[in-house]
Design a protein around this motif. Structure first.
Motif, PDB file in Angstrom:
ATOM      1  N   GLY A 257     -54.120  17.970  34.385  1.00 48.92           N
ATOM      2  CA  GLY A 257     -52.685  17.911  34.615  1.00 48.92           C
ATOM      3  C   GLY A 257     -52.193  16.476  34.743  1.00 48.92           C
ATOM      4  N   PRO A 258     -50.909  16.311  34.998  1.00 52.82           N
ATOM      5  CA  PRO A 258     -50.349  14.970  35.184  1.00 52.82           C
ATOM      6  C   PRO A 258     -50.890  14.315  36.452  1.00 52.82           C
ATOM      7  N   ASN A 271     -50.221  10.857  32.287  1.00 50.91           N
ATOM      8  CA  ASN A 271     -48.769  10.955  32.502  1.00 50.91           C
ATOM      9  C   ASN A 271     -48.284  12.385  32.435  1.00 50.91           C
ATOM     10  N   SER A 272     -49.075  13.224  31.765  1.00 50.06           N
ATOM     11  CA  SER A 272     -48.689  14.627  31.576  1.00 50.06           C
ATOM     12  C   SER A 272     -49.950  15.448  31.380  1.00 50.06           C
ATOM     13  N   SER A 273     -49.769  16.741  31.193  1.00 53.08           N
ATOM     14  CA  SER A 273     -50.935  17.583  30.917  1.00 53.08           C
ATOM     15  C   SER A 273     -51.560  17.142  29.594  1.00 53.08           C
ATOM     16  N   MET A 274     -52.880  17.150  29.530  1.00 46.29           N
ATOM     17  CA  MET A 274     -53.561  16.700  28.327  1.00 46.29           C
ATOM     18  C   MET A 274     -54.948  17.316  28.252  1.00 46.29           C
ATOM     19  N   ILE A 318     -62.478  10.755  25.660  1.00 46.10           N
ATOM     20  CA  ILE A 318     -61.446  10.556  24.655  1.00 46.10           C
ATOM     21  C   ILE A 318     -60.310  11.549  24.857  1.00 46.10           C
ATOM     22  N   ASP A 319     -59.142  11.167  24.361  1.00 52.30           N
ATOM     23  CA  ASP A 319     -57.965  12.037  24.419  1.00 52.30           C
ATOM     24  C   ASP A 319     -57.915  12.867  23.147  1.00 52.30           C
ATOM     25  N   ILE A 320     -58.100  14.187  23.266  1.00 51.71           N
ATOM     26  CA  ILE A 320     -58.069  15.066  22.087  1.00 51.71           C
ATOM     27  C   ILE A 320     -56.848  15.980  22.113  1.00 51.71           C
TER      28      ILE A 320
END
Length: 369
Positions: A257-258, A271-274, A318-320
């Motif tokens: 979550g953020p 900063n946000s859900s990811m 990593i951001d997927i």
């Protein structure tokens, strides 16, 4: 594409053959070819690369240190091997394993001659390195007479080659400087040749030199980075194929979550859900901490995914978010579609550093063996 189940460095020997053949088109048929296989063949596998180059018809190999040459001899490599930076403590081993030293100073020349005498050598091959502007190692022009004096009556050694190294052959803004180096080498080598009773090989050009200054190819050229798929220039990169591809997999996927942190020292805050993924390699494998926090990216299912947080010793995150992938999917760190040059650019580095930094603990696999 070979799908992987763990972190591997895939070495494409077909690509090596392509690169070798392409570089040979830049030189005369009579010009000898030296393949540089130092530093585990630029981080890949020196034995596999050396065996392939031997099969392709290369005339010489080069390593940095004696132990690298010993490893090739232990693997059955028969080609002449130039040791570019031999250490005096290893001279005896060097001679025992039929390796050929680059001698670059009065101290080196006199000490190697002493060793050759002690071991009852005759015409042992040596290479004389001259400094023409790189100012790293090498005899100076005013030491030619000293060299000749040392060689007179010294039948224990014989000069096999005379060479130097260009400092900026890839930078066309430095043409004037490079040309001054070429002129200095011509002047020095001509003077030396005039005082010898035989004609050693002369060589000056590295990969970028082969591409940009073919008129100065002399009797032999040396190629390192070009063999591995990088031409130091975009138009040349298009004609070469990266030999090494670093592949890994997604170990785990997290939904966060953020305002949640990722990794050591809370190096990244969402900063946000990811959606994030963890990969099984880290700075112990050659992916430095400089690539964390969006400085580096990896390639997954046709999309770039930024590295987030601080790179760990054995893992990166990593951001997927928005990428269609699952645990176990293959990830490309660098290779044919995402080159080491591009990876290096993220941290203002160069492909050489990325390639040679790949840890030896990573499994090597082969195509075209």
């Amino acid at each position: 594409m070979n799908m992987v189940e763990e972190t591997v460095l895939e070495i494409d020997l077909h690509a090596l053959e392509h690169n070798y053949n392409y570089i040979r088109t830049k030189i005369k048929e009579s010009t000898h070819f030296l393949g540089v296989v130092k530093a585990f063949a630029y981080g890949s596998d020196s034995v596999a690369i050396a065996k392939k180059l031997e099969a392709l018809g290369a005339d010489y190999l080069a390593v940095a240190y004696t132990n690298e040459g010993v490893a090739l001899r232990d693997a059955g490599i028969k080609l002449p091997i130039l040791v570019l930076h031999p250490q005096r403590v290893r001279y005896t081993t060097l001679i025992e394993r039929c390796l050929e030293p680059s001698l670059y100073s009065p101290t080196m020349l006199t000490s190697f001659l002493q060793t050759a005498k002690a071991l009852n050598q005759t015409n042992y091959p040596i290479h004389l390195k001259f400094n023409t502007g790189l100012n790293r190692i090498g005899f100076s022009e005013n030491e030619v007479d000293f060299i000749i004096a040392q060689l007179e009556g010294a039948n224990q050694i014989k000069v096999t080659s005379i060479f130097s190294h260009l400092a900026a052959s890839e930078d066309l803004n430095e043409r004037e400087f490079t040309q001054s180096q070429i002129e200095a080498f011509e002047r020095i080598s001509t003077k030396l040749l005039g005082k010898l009773d035989h004609q050693p090989i002369r060589h000056l050009l590295n990969t970028s030199g082969i591409i940009n200054y073919p008129h100065a190819q002399y009797d032999m050229v040396r190629s390192g980075i070009g063999l591995y798929g990088y031409g130091n220039e975009a138009s040349e990169d298009e004609k070469l194929i990266p030999v090494a591809t670093l592949k890994t997999i997604i170990s785990q996927i997290h939904k966060i979550g953020p305002n949640q942190s990722v990794g050591y020292n809370r190096g990244f805050i969402s900063n946000s859900s990811m959606v994030t993924a963890t990969l099984p390699l880290g700075h112990a494998d050659g992916i430095g901490r400089t690539y964390g926090n969006h400085k580096g990216h990896v390639w997954i299912n046709g999309q770039l995914a930024p590295i987030i947080g601080n790179v760990c010793m054995d893992m990166i995150m990593i951001d997927i978010t928005g990428i269609d992938c699952k645990e176990g999917d293959e990830v490309i760190v660098f290779g044919k579609n995402h080159s080491a040059d591009k990876m290096a650019a993220y941290s203002q580095s160069i492909s050489y550093e990325i390639l040679t930094g790949v840890s030896q603990r990573i499994k090597r696999t082969y195509l075209g063996n």
